[in-house]
Structure formats: C-alpha cells, structure tokens
Design a protein around this motif. Structure first.
Motif, PDB file in Angstrom:
ATOM      1  N   SER A 198      -8.299  -0.893   3.069  1.00 12.78           N
ATOM      2  CA  SER A 198      -8.814  -0.800   1.713  1.00 12.78           C
ATOM      3  C   SER A 198      -7.662  -1.089   0.735  1.00 12.78           C
ATOM      4  O   SER A 198      -6.509  -0.765   1.008  1.00 12.78           O
ATOM      5  CB  SER A 198      -9.400   0.589   1.465  1.00 12.78           C
TER       6      SER A 198
ATOM      7  N   ASN B 188      -6.124  -0.057  -1.821  1.00 12.04           N
ATOM      8  CA  ASN B 188      -5.591   0.996  -2.677  1.00 12.04           C
ATOM      9  C   ASN B 188      -4.225   1.421  -2.169  1.00 12.04           C
ATOM     10  O   ASN B 188      -3.889   1.198  -1.012  1.00 12.04           O
ATOM     11  CB  ASN B 188      -6.530   2.215  -2.646  1.00 12.04           C
TER      12      ASN B 188
ATOM     13  N   SER C 228     -10.442   4.447  -2.590  1.00  7.32           N
ATOM     14  CA  SER C 228     -10.635   3.015  -2.312  1.00  7.32           C
ATOM     15  C   SER C 228     -11.263   2.329  -3.523  1.00  7.32           C
ATOM     16  O   SER C 228     -12.108   2.905  -4.191  1.00  7.32           O
ATOM     17  CB  SER C 228     -11.552   2.825  -1.105  1.00  7.32           C
TER      18      SER C 228
ATOM     19  N   LYS D  61       0.811  -1.224   0.000  1.00  8.47           N
ATOM     20  CA  LYS D  61       0.000   0.000   0.000  1.00  8.47           C
ATOM     21  C   LYS D  61       0.845   1.276   0.000  1.00  8.47           C
ATOM     22  O   LYS D  61       0.348   2.349  -0.331  1.00  8.47           O
ATOM     23  CB  LYS D  61      -0.889   0.043   1.259  1.00  8.47           C
TER      24      LYS D  61
ATOM     25  N   ARG E  46       1.910   2.442   2.841  1.00  8.24           N
ATOM     26  CA  ARG E  46       1.236   3.099   3.976  1.00  8.24           C
ATOM     27  C   ARG E  46       2.160   3.171   5.181  1.00  8.24           C
ATOM     28  O   ARG E  46       2.874   2.205   5.471  1.00  8.24           O
ATOM     29  CB  ARG E  46      -0.010   2.272   4.301  1.00  8.24           C
TER      30      ARG E  46
HETATM   31 MG    MG Z   1      -8.312   3.154   3.262  1.00  2.00          MG
END
Ligand code: MG
Ligand code: TXA
Length: 306
Positions: free
Chosen positions: A132, A134, A140, A41, A43
């Motif tokens: 999610s 993405n 998303s 991700k 993230r």
């Molecule tokens: Mg999300």
C-alpha cells in the motif's frame, strides 16, 4: 499506460490505483527498485511484498506447487481483492518475499492497474511488487491525493502517481495462505470466508473473525495521528465515524455516515485522514456488526486503535 510501464522497467516507482487501496509499485525482478519501495515507505526490509500480475498466468511465473484449491480461488476471484500466498518460484527473490519461502500474488481488479500490468508484461516485465502506498504504519491511501500527501516528500522526480479515482472497496485484499492442505485467512478482506469455502468446497482454517497475525502486523497499523477509540459515545470536539442510523451528538464532528458495511469500508480510510486534516485529537468509531466485509473493517480498526 506505456509510459508508466516503461518507468517501472527502467527502475522507477509507480503508484497506481487498485480496487482495494493504492499501491506503490516497482519491477518485482529489480532488487534496487524494490529496495527503494522500502526506503520511500520507511518499512522494515523483512516485510514481504505482494507481487501484482496481469492475469492468472502470472501465478505460474511466481509460484510452484500451487494446490488445486488455490487455482480454484484464482479462477473464482481474480481479478479481485484477494492475495494468494503460495510457495515461491526462483523468480521471487528474497528482496520481495522478505526471505520467506512463499510469495503473495494478486491480480487487481481496476482498469488502470490492469492496463499498467498488461503494458508492463507486453514490454517484457513479469510482475509488479507493491505494498500500500503509505508510510509504514499509516492509513492506506484510497485516492491519488492521499498517495501524494503520504509520499511526495519521498518520491523522486521521475516516479509516477497514476490517478484512478477513489478505490471501490477501500480496505486491503484478503490474504489467503495456500501452502497447507486447506486455505487459511491471514488478513480478512472483501473476499470472505464464505466465498472461499464456496469456491473451494473446503473448510477455511482460523478465520473466526478474530484478527489473525500476518508477519509484521503486530504493531499498530492503519493508524491516523488522531487517537482511535472504538465503540464509545463520542463527546463534543471528537470525530465520529458510524453507520448512518447512529445520530451525531451536539458538537461532535461527523466524519462519515455510511449506509452499508460496503460503503463503510469504502469511506473509512478517507474519514480517518479527514480527522487528521481537521486536527482532531480523537476519532470515535462505532464498529459495524456482522460478517462479510465487517470482519475486515473490525480487523483494521483494532489495529488502528492499538
Ligand atoms: Mg500496507
Ligand atoms: O489490497 C492490497 O493487498 C494492497 C494493494 C496495493 O494490492 N496491498 C497491500 O500491501 O496491502 P501491503 O504490503 O501493505 O500489505 C501486504 C501484507 C503485509 O502484511 C505482508 O506481511 C503480507 O501481506 N504478505 C505479503 N507476502 C506474504 C507472504 N509471502 N507471507 C505472508 N504474508 C505476506
């Protein structure tokens, strides 16, 4: 579904449909697999993940000191578009909770998700951590194709994307903090303040429709490449998303014309993606008024426009 569950148990990632948006799942007990979610991700590692479980029994595995009102919420709205943030049990590692003492738990309402989670539990699994599906900050995905567009460059050969069609709700679950005396909405969604009050008999905190900050939600989020502009008249060459009763001006690219707020939520993310696919610079959105799911739509749009 057994194959995908086996993939999770052997450390792979499985993207799967839920009724809200597609999730990118890993065995929530496997630190190395969960770490791969963050790298796929892009993230930051301090952002907590939601643990998806097959039934309410899973709440007992992952949580402790669950208040009675949270049990009432789970009974009323699971499987469904609702995540409960509760005190974590020892099963919930720092690598899932971002080091917090709480964990988010949800039973999704989608036959493919439930089939996967049930097969995973039968094979000895406890829960599937899934954000999610993405790249960090992006819109998303609400279709398997959108998951593939977002993540195929980052997934490995043996990772799986399950196709369960287009998501019925279209915006992420309502997140409810259940660590205080009364429930508090951290992220609005299809389970509304009225529904929470009805099923708990309690007044909900801080849910005045203003967007409330979940950790890590300060940056712009849910954003397409196109600039998102709210509640202005669109001009020729711009994309436009609005309820069907608003007309499309000359040269404006109409991306969605939903008839209800529920349909607005369902089509919003695919319409934002379509703006990018068509190479539009700007997409104008006329926000739906009122309560219910409209609050969640305005919350996401405010972040997309930031
Ligand atoms: Mg999300
Ligand atoms: O509908 C959904 O919730 C989807 C589907 C896949 O289930 N999932 C989803 O996950 O939206 P994600 O990671 O994109 O967003 C989860 C949000 C994040 O903003 C995270 O900070 C928050 O939930 N969250 C998770 N655990 C939390 C916790 N223990 N305390 C506070 N916030 C938490």
């Amino acid at each position: 579904m057994g194959d995908a569950a086996g993939e999770l148990l052997t450390g792979g990632l499985v993207a799967f449909p839920t009724e809200t948006v597609y999730g990118l799942g890993a065995d929530a007990c496997n630190a190395a697999s969960v770490a791969r979610i963050y790298s796929v991700k892009g993230r930051p590692a301090d952002h907590p993940l939601i643990v998806h479980v097959a039934s309410m029994d899973g709440l007992g595995d992952w949580a402790r000191d669950v208040p009675a009102y949270a049990i009432a919420l789970a009974r009323a709205h699971w499987p469904g578009p609702m995540t409960l943030v509760v005190h974590r049990s020892d099963l919930a590692g720092d690598f899932v909770t971002g080091g917090q003492d709480t964990v988010g738990v949800r039973v999704p309402n989608h036959p493919v998700a439930l089939g996967l989670l049930e097969a995973f539990v039968r094979a000895g699994g406890k829960g599937v951590a899934a954000p999610s599906a993405n790249r960090f900050g992006n819109v998303s995905p609400t279709t398997a194709q959108a998951v593939s567009d977002e993540l195929s460059d980052y997934l490995g050969m043996s990772d799986v994307i399950l196709d369960g069609g287009a998501c019925a709700v279209g915006v992420e679950s309502t997140i409810i903090d259940c660590t205080g005396d009364v429930p508090k909405i951290l992220r609005p969604g299809a389970i509304t303040e009225e529904m929470i009050e009805h099923s708990t008999g309690l007044d909900v905190l801080d849910s005045d429709g203003v967007s409330i900050r979940v950790s890590g939600s300060l940056e712009s989020h849910y954003s397409p490449m196109a600039k998102v502009v709210l509640d202005q008249p669109p001009v020729a060459g711009q994309g436009f998303i609005a309820l069907a009763d608003l007309a499309t001006g000359e040269g404006v690219v109409r991306l969605a014309a939903p008839k209800t707020n529920e349909e607005f939520a369902r089509v919003l993310y695919s319409a934002l993606r379509a703006a990018d696919e068509q190479g539009l610079d700007t997409v104008v959105v006329a926000q739906p008024a009122g309560n219910g799911i409209a609050i969640a739509i305005r919350d996401r749009l405010a972040r997309a426009a930031r």
